[in-house]
Design a protein around this motif. Structure first.
Motif, short mmCIF file in Angstrom:
data_model
loop_
_atom_site.label_atom_id
_atom_site.label_comp_id
_atom_site.label_asym_id
_atom_site.label_seq_id
_atom_site.Cartn_x
_atom_site.Cartn_y
_atom_site.Cartn_z
N PHE A 161 -0.02 7.66 -11.78
CA PHE A 161 1.85 7.38 -12.18
C PHE A 161 2.60 6.34 -9.99
O PHE A 161 1.87 6.81 -8.91
CB PHE A 161 2.92 7.99 -11.27
N ASP A 162 3.38 5.08 -10.41
CA ASP A 162 3.73 4.52 -9.57
C ASP A 162 4.52 4.22 -9.36
O ASP A 162 5.95 3.89 -9.90
CB ASP A 162 3.07 2.89 -10.20
N THR A 163 5.35 4.37 -8.07
CA THR A 163 6.66 4.32 -7.29
C THR A 163 6.84 2.94 -7.12
O THR A 163 8.07 2.21 -6.93
CB THR A 163 7.17 5.17 -6.23
N ASN A 164 6.22 1.28 -7.61
CA ASN A 164 6.66 0.45 -7.33
C ASN A 164 6.79 0.08 -8.86
O ASN A 164 5.81 -0.53 -10.16
CB ASN A 164 5.44 -0.54 -6.75
N THR A 165 8.26 -0.02 -9.24
CA THR A 165 8.29 -0.33 -11.10
C THR A 165 8.76 -1.90 -10.94
O THR A 165 9.25 -2.20 -12.18
CB THR A 165 9.57 0.22 -11.24
N GLN A 178 0.90 -6.26 -10.14
CA GLN A 178 -0.06 -6.36 -11.54
C GLN A 178 -1.58 -5.56 -9.83
O GLN A 178 -0.82 -5.00 -8.88
CB GLN A 178 -1.26 -7.45 -11.40
N HIS A 179 -2.28 -5.03 -10.39
CA HIS A 179 -3.70 -4.17 -9.48
C HIS A 179 -4.88 -4.91 -8.94
O HIS A 179 -5.42 -5.19 -9.83
CB HIS A 179 -3.36 -2.58 -9.47
N PHE A 180 -6.11 -4.07 -7.53
CA PHE A 180 -6.85 -4.05 -7.84
C PHE A 180 -6.91 -2.34 -7.84
O PHE A 180 -6.13 -1.73 -7.40
CB PHE A 180 -7.54 -4.67 -5.82
N ILE A 240 -4.28 -1.15 -5.39
CA ILE A 240 -4.01 -2.14 -4.06
C ILE A 240 -3.34 -3.22 -4.95
O ILE A 240 -3.68 -3.94 -6.32
CB ILE A 240 -4.68 -2.61 -3.62
N ASP A 241 -1.79 -2.88 -4.70
CA ASP A 241 -0.22 -3.60 -5.12
C ASP A 241 -0.98 -5.80 -5.47
O ASP A 241 -1.36 -6.02 -4.06
CB ASP A 241 1.00 -3.66 -5.25
N ILE A 242 -0.80 -6.51 -5.97
CA ILE A 242 -1.08 -7.47 -6.43
C ILE A 242 0.44 -8.04 -6.71
O ILE A 242 1.32 -7.72 -7.84
CB ILE A 242 -1.82 -8.16 -7.14
ZN LIG Z 1 1.36 -0.79 -7.61
#
Ligand SMILES: [Zn+2]
Ligand SMILES: [Mn+2]
Ligand SMILES: [Mn+2]
Ligand SMILES: [Zn+2]
Lengths: 147, 147
Positions: free
Chosen positions: A95-99, A103-105, A114-116
């Motif tokens: 679950f991601d708190t960044n809505t 994208q992701h590594f 890791i967020d992109i």
């Molecule tokens: Zn994220």
DNA sequence: CTCTTATTTAGAATGCTTCTAATCTGATTG
DNA sequence: CAATCAGATTAGAAGCATTCTAAATAAGAG
């Protein structure tokens, strides 16, 4: 020995007030458990965590919450747009708190995400979706490994 | 009533010979089970299927294979590059007979996967991976729903 | 405070996947 | 064409994340 620092105490109070409002706005009763979990989730920047992660974090923070409630809450928060679910591995559910759109590594070695930033990446050449279907979102996962 | 068409029979024979060679090349003994499963997997174009899908398909084809062997075989085929695993949903684990570089539409309603040719899509603006990490592959999933 | 209903909970159940240890089979050798 | 033996298969148990159930609890309205 615990020392209460006034400004922090005030801040904590404001936070829990904000969280209460946020829950109400989402149509969810601000229960003790939901407020505590929302605090853990949203008071420390962008995070990616599993149900089990949140459960042990709650335990560490002295908040007693059942695993069933962890799952209920994560799903309710996701439905109401406070969280986003990320599918990168058949076995772990994050679950991601960044809505926001991003994208992701994904590190295959240790399961770290890791967020992109969304602005960084562009996907071009997408064909039209099949008739009668709408594109809900486009997920990019960059799978990485230790060299 | 079953009619055996000579050319088909010959073809089936060639196939099983080819499959045997392919398994050997991958360092896998061409057992009855692996040959049968490889036949089901690779004799009808690009496919996306779960372990359970393959298991019931084998049963339907009259091939008696245990579920443990289904899992073993799918993993061995994946390790040796004959299959690719696709992670689109926390609950379903798909294996893809198309091992070339390509992407997917994923229908959230019914779990269907549709290939998007690799040449069609381009991802630009990828940041460098963190130090000491290599990019293994970039997966794009276009999530779609019935309108 | 009382009542109603939403929420939480422990524990059982589910579903998919992996493990275990016994049996079997493919391939090699004499 | 046996005997041999490592590799492969198997049934069933175990594991693990997630969901369900039904009973207890707590929030909010009046
Ligand atoms: Zn994220
Ligand atoms: Mn704060
Ligand atoms: Mn063929
Ligand atoms: Zn595919």
């Amino acid at each position: 020995m615990v020392r209460v620092i006034p400004s922090t105490a005030k801040h904590a109070h404001r936070d829990s007030h904000d969280l209460t409002e946020r829950l109400r706005a989402a149509g969810l009763r601000p229960t003790r458990q939901r407020i505590a979990l929302a605090g853990l989730l949203f008071d420390q920047g962008d995070r990616h965590l599993t149900a089990e992660d949140l459960h042990s974090e709650a335990a560490r923070a002295g908040v007693k919450v059942s695993l069933a409630t962890i799952y209920n809450t994560l799903h309710q928060f996701t439905e109401s747009g406070m969280l986003k679910q990320v599918a990168v591995d058949a076995h772990r559910s994050y679950f991601d708190t960044n809505t926001g759109s991003h994208q992701h590594f994904y590190c295959e070695d240790d399961g770290a995400l890791i967020d992109i930033p969304g602005e960084a990446i562009a996907v071009s050449g997408l064909p039209m979706p099949p008739k009668g279907m709408d594109v809900e979102r486009v997920d990019v996962v960059v799978r990485i490994r230790k060299r």
